[in-house]
Design a protein around this motif. Structure first.
Motif, PDB file in Angstrom:
ATOM      1  N   UNK A  71     -34.143 -17.040  31.600  1.00 31.33           N
ATOM      2  CA  UNK A  71     -33.558 -18.062  30.737  1.00 31.33           C
ATOM      3  C   UNK A  71     -33.121 -17.499  29.387  1.00 31.33           C
ATOM      4  N   UNK A  72     -33.149 -16.165  29.290  1.00 35.08           N
ATOM      5  CA  UNK A  72     -32.646 -15.463  28.107  1.00 35.08           C
ATOM      6  C   UNK A  72     -32.019 -14.165  28.575  1.00 35.08           C
ATOM      7  N   UNK A  73     -30.749 -13.957  28.220  1.00 35.66           N
ATOM      8  CA  UNK A  73     -30.026 -12.738  28.615  1.00 35.66           C
ATOM      9  C   UNK A  73     -29.394 -12.113  27.377  1.00 35.66           C
ATOM     10  N   UNK A  74     -29.612 -10.826  27.212  1.00 33.03           N
ATOM     11  CA  UNK A  74     -28.970 -10.076  26.136  1.00 33.03           C
ATOM     12  C   UNK A  74     -28.017  -9.068  26.770  1.00 33.03           C
ATOM     13  N   UNK A 104     -27.208  -9.404  12.371  1.00 34.41           N
ATOM     14  CA  UNK A 104     -28.438 -10.101  11.988  1.00 34.41           C
ATOM     15  C   UNK A 104     -28.443 -11.508  12.572  1.00 34.41           C
ATOM     16  N   UNK A 105     -27.268 -12.156  12.564  1.00 33.33           N
ATOM     17  CA  UNK A 105     -27.173 -13.505  13.128  1.00 33.33           C
ATOM     18  C   UNK A 105     -27.494 -13.499  14.622  1.00 33.33           C
ATOM     19  N   UNK A 106     -27.025 -12.474  15.328  1.00 32.35           N
ATOM     20  CA  UNK A 106     -27.350 -12.356  16.755  1.00 32.35           C
ATOM     21  C   UNK A 106     -28.862 -12.247  16.943  1.00 32.35           C
ATOM     22  N   UNK A 107     -29.498 -11.415  16.131  1.00 30.36           N
ATOM     23  CA  UNK A 107     -30.945 -11.209  16.241  1.00 30.36           C
ATOM     24  C   UNK A 107     -31.711 -12.493  15.972  1.00 30.36           C
ATOM     25  N   UNK A 108     -31.290 -13.220  14.945  1.00 30.64           N
ATOM     26  CA  UNK A 108     -31.971 -14.479  14.617  1.00 30.64           C
ATOM     27  C   UNK A 108     -31.814 -15.495  15.746  1.00 30.64           C
ATOM     28  N   UNK A 109     -30.631 -15.530  16.359  1.00 32.43           N
ATOM     29  CA  UNK A 109     -30.401 -16.466  17.467  1.00 32.43           C
ATOM     30  C   UNK A 109     -31.283 -16.113  18.666  1.00 32.43           C
ATOM     31  N   UNK A 110     -31.446 -14.824  18.939  1.00 29.90           N
ATOM     32  CA  UNK A 110     -32.307 -14.387  20.039  1.00 29.90           C
ATOM     33  C   UNK A 110     -33.760 -14.774  19.763  1.00 29.90           C
ATOM     34  N   UNK A 111     -34.203 -14.557  18.533  1.00 27.88           N
ATOM     35  CA  UNK A 111     -35.576 -14.899  18.155  1.00 27.88           C
ATOM     36  C   UNK A 111     -35.839 -16.386  18.360  1.00 27.88           C
ATOM     37  N   UNK A 112     -34.895 -17.227  17.945  1.00 27.13           N
ATOM     38  CA  UNK A 112     -35.069 -18.672  18.093  1.00 27.13           C
ATOM     39  C   UNK A 112     -35.111 -19.080  19.560  1.00 27.13           C
ATOM     40  N   UNK A 154       0.823  -1.207   0.000  1.00 33.48           N
ATOM     41  CA  UNK A 154       0.000   0.000   0.000  1.00 33.48           C
ATOM     42  C   UNK A 154       0.864   1.266   0.000  1.00 33.48           C
ATOM     43  N   UNK A 155       0.290   2.305  -0.567  1.00 30.29           N
ATOM     44  CA  UNK A 155       0.863   3.652  -0.403  1.00 30.29           C
ATOM     45  C   UNK A 155       0.217   4.329   0.793  1.00 30.29           C
ATOM     46  N   UNK A 156      -1.103   4.209   0.872  1.00 32.91           N
ATOM     47  CA  UNK A 156      -1.862   4.754   1.996  1.00 32.91           C
ATOM     48  C   UNK A 156      -2.774   3.648   2.519  1.00 32.91           C
ATOM     49  N   UNK A 157      -2.880   3.546   3.832  1.00 28.06           N
ATOM     50  CA  UNK A 157      -3.666   2.496   4.462  1.00 28.06           C
ATOM     51  C   UNK A 157      -4.776   3.125   5.307  1.00 28.06           C
ATOM     52  N   UNK A 158      -5.998   2.628   5.149  1.00 29.39           N
ATOM     53  CA  UNK A 158      -7.136   3.143   5.909  1.00 29.39           C
ATOM     54  C   UNK A 158      -7.719   2.027   6.777  1.00 29.39           C
ATOM     55  N   UNK A 159      -7.813   2.284   8.068  1.00 27.64           N
ATOM     56  CA  UNK A 159      -8.504   1.379   8.984  1.00 27.64           C
ATOM     57  C   UNK A 159      -9.984   1.752   9.002  1.00 27.64           C
ATOM     58  N   UNK A 160     -10.841   0.790   8.690  1.00 28.26           N
ATOM     59  CA  UNK A 160     -12.289   0.965   8.813  1.00 28.26           C
ATOM     60  C   UNK A 160     -12.855  -0.327   9.388  1.00 28.26           C
ATOM     61  N   UNK A 161     -12.236  -0.768  10.477  1.00 26.10           N
ATOM     62  CA  UNK A 161     -12.514  -2.092  11.037  1.00 26.10           C
ATOM     63  C   UNK A 161     -13.688  -2.107  12.013  1.00 26.10           C
ATOM     64  N   UNK A 162     -14.249  -0.944  12.295  1.00 20.55           N
ATOM     65  CA  UNK A 162     -15.447  -0.901  13.122  1.00 20.55           C
ATOM     66  C   UNK A 162     -15.211  -1.260  14.573  1.00 20.55           C
ATOM     67  N   UNK A 163     -16.189  -1.931  15.169  1.00 21.75           N
ATOM     68  CA  UNK A 163     -16.131  -2.238  16.593  1.00 21.75           C
ATOM     69  C   UNK A 163     -16.749  -3.606  16.877  1.00 21.75           C
ATOM     70  N   UNK A 164     -16.640  -4.033  18.119  1.00 17.82           N
ATOM     71  CA  UNK A 164     -17.222  -5.300  18.539  1.00 17.82           C
ATOM     72  C   UNK A 164     -17.990  -5.079  19.849  1.00 17.82           C
ATOM     73  N   UNK A 165     -18.957  -5.933  20.152  1.00 21.27           N
ATOM     74  CA  UNK A 165     -19.722  -5.760  21.399  1.00 21.27           C
ATOM     75  C   UNK A 165     -18.834  -5.969  22.614  1.00 21.27           C
ATOM     76  N   UNK A 166     -18.966  -5.077  23.579  1.00 21.33           N
ATOM     77  CA  UNK A 166     -18.206  -5.203  24.818  1.00 21.33           C
ATOM     78  C   UNK A 166     -18.996  -6.049  25.805  1.00 21.33           C
ATOM     79  N   UNK A 167     -18.337  -7.059  26.341  1.00 28.24           N
ATOM     80  CA  UNK A 167     -18.931  -7.891  27.392  1.00 28.24           C
ATOM     81  C   UNK A 167     -18.094  -7.702  28.653  1.00 28.24           C
TER      82      UNK A 167
END
Length: 307
Positions: free
Chosen positions: A185-188, A78-86, A45-58
């Motif tokens: 029996x369900x914690x988010x 979306x996967x988290x939401x689907x798992x909660x729904x199930x 690279x000549x120029x490098x851009x970080x756009x790695x976002x974030x992760x949930x803090x536990x």
């Protein structure tokens, strides 16, 4: 919610590699990566851009408060939401740890899944502590509880209780010095986010006080003039990382301007934190030009007739 498509990238000459960056060598200006479908390689690279976002803090405590425990989820993808729904299909009682914007949104989502009860647990003394003051937070608490959701503020989660099969069955909490057990029996877990800055740290870039690549008004790293960052991984002057999409778009525009026009005078000096939200049927608005303004000058009104 992509702002571009694969077709757009191809027509604009943008190469897409679906995989994971694994290491950065700033001396040779190379990025090592692995591909999702197998294989690995490196890019110069000549120029490098970080756009790695974030992760949930536990929170690191208590033990067991994590997605490794059956019935405990984060609320991010979306996967988290689907798992909660199930899981809600076999759950009766739910708890949400975190009373910020996303926590109350998660509480509304679980509430709509028709479980028997929902409790919100917030360590701070008020809900939405970043956006509104104590009086407004108390008003939101009253409105939310009127909907049938129990709110516990100033409350610490002491222990995760599990069944013989390892799934969650309860939370031991300390609410104002009084301990009790919530049968759930369900914690988010919705306790905010942290910048994905592992690669930045590994290659020796300076990070902010709460993580994220430390950048200046050009979104340029304080360590390396050929490295930049935007979005939730950018820590402006080592301070705030904005966890919203609008500041990220604003940062990207300013960085693009500088990269295309080195003589550009564009400056990123922070973003407007004003928000208007509808949380569990409660309209909430907060107004303030910058983080300094908002955290330093909150208007307080204790007259009920004016609230």
């Amino acid at each position: 919610l992509a702002v571009s498509s694969e077709d757009w990238c191809r027509t604009k000459g943008v190469s897409l590699l679906f995989g994971k960056a694994t290491a950065i060598d700033r001396a040779t200006k190379t990025v090592q990566y692995t591909l999702n479908k197998g294989g690995s390689g490196s890019l110069f690279y000549d120029e490098l851009v970080f756009a790695t976002g974030s992760y949930p803090f536990i929170p690191p405590a208590p033990p067991g408060l994590g997605t490794q425990t059956k019935g405990i989820f984060v609320y991010r993808t979306i996967e988290d939401s689907m798992a909660i729904i199930e899981h809600a299909k076999i759950s009766k009682r739910a708890a949400v740890i975190g009373g910020g914007l996303l926590g109350l949104e998660a509480a509304k989502a679980v509430y709509d899944l028709k479980v028997d009860s929902v409790d919100v647990i917030e360590f701070a003394p008020v809900l939405l502590g970043v956006q509104i003051d104590a009086e407004a937070g108390a008003l939101v608490k009253t409105k939310v509880e009127a909907l049938g959701v129990m709110v516990h503020v100033g409350t610490k989660t002491l222990e995760v209780l599990t069944k013989d099969d390892g799934s969650v069955k309860g939370l031991r909490i300390d609410e104002g010095g009084k301990q009790s057990v919530l049968d759930v029996d369900l914690v988010v877990v919705s306790c905010g986010v942290r910048a994905r800055d592992e690669l930045a740290r590994a290659c020796g870039l300076e990070v902010g006080g709460r993580g994220g690549v430390k950048v200046d008004y050009r979104l340029r790293s304080a360590t390396d003039e050929h490295v930049h960052a935007v979005g939730e991984v950018a820590s402006l002057n080592g301070g705030m990382c904005y966890g919203l999409s609008a500041p990220g778009f604003q940062q990207a525009e300013i960085l693009a301007d500088h990269m295309a026009n080195p003589s550009s005078s564009a400056k990123y000096e922070g973003s407007d934190l004003s928000t208007k939200l509808k949380l569990m049927g409660v309209d909430v608005g907060s107004f303030g030009a910058t983080s300094e303004f908002w955290f330093g000058r909150q208007y307080m009104c204790t007259e009920n007739s004016k609230v």
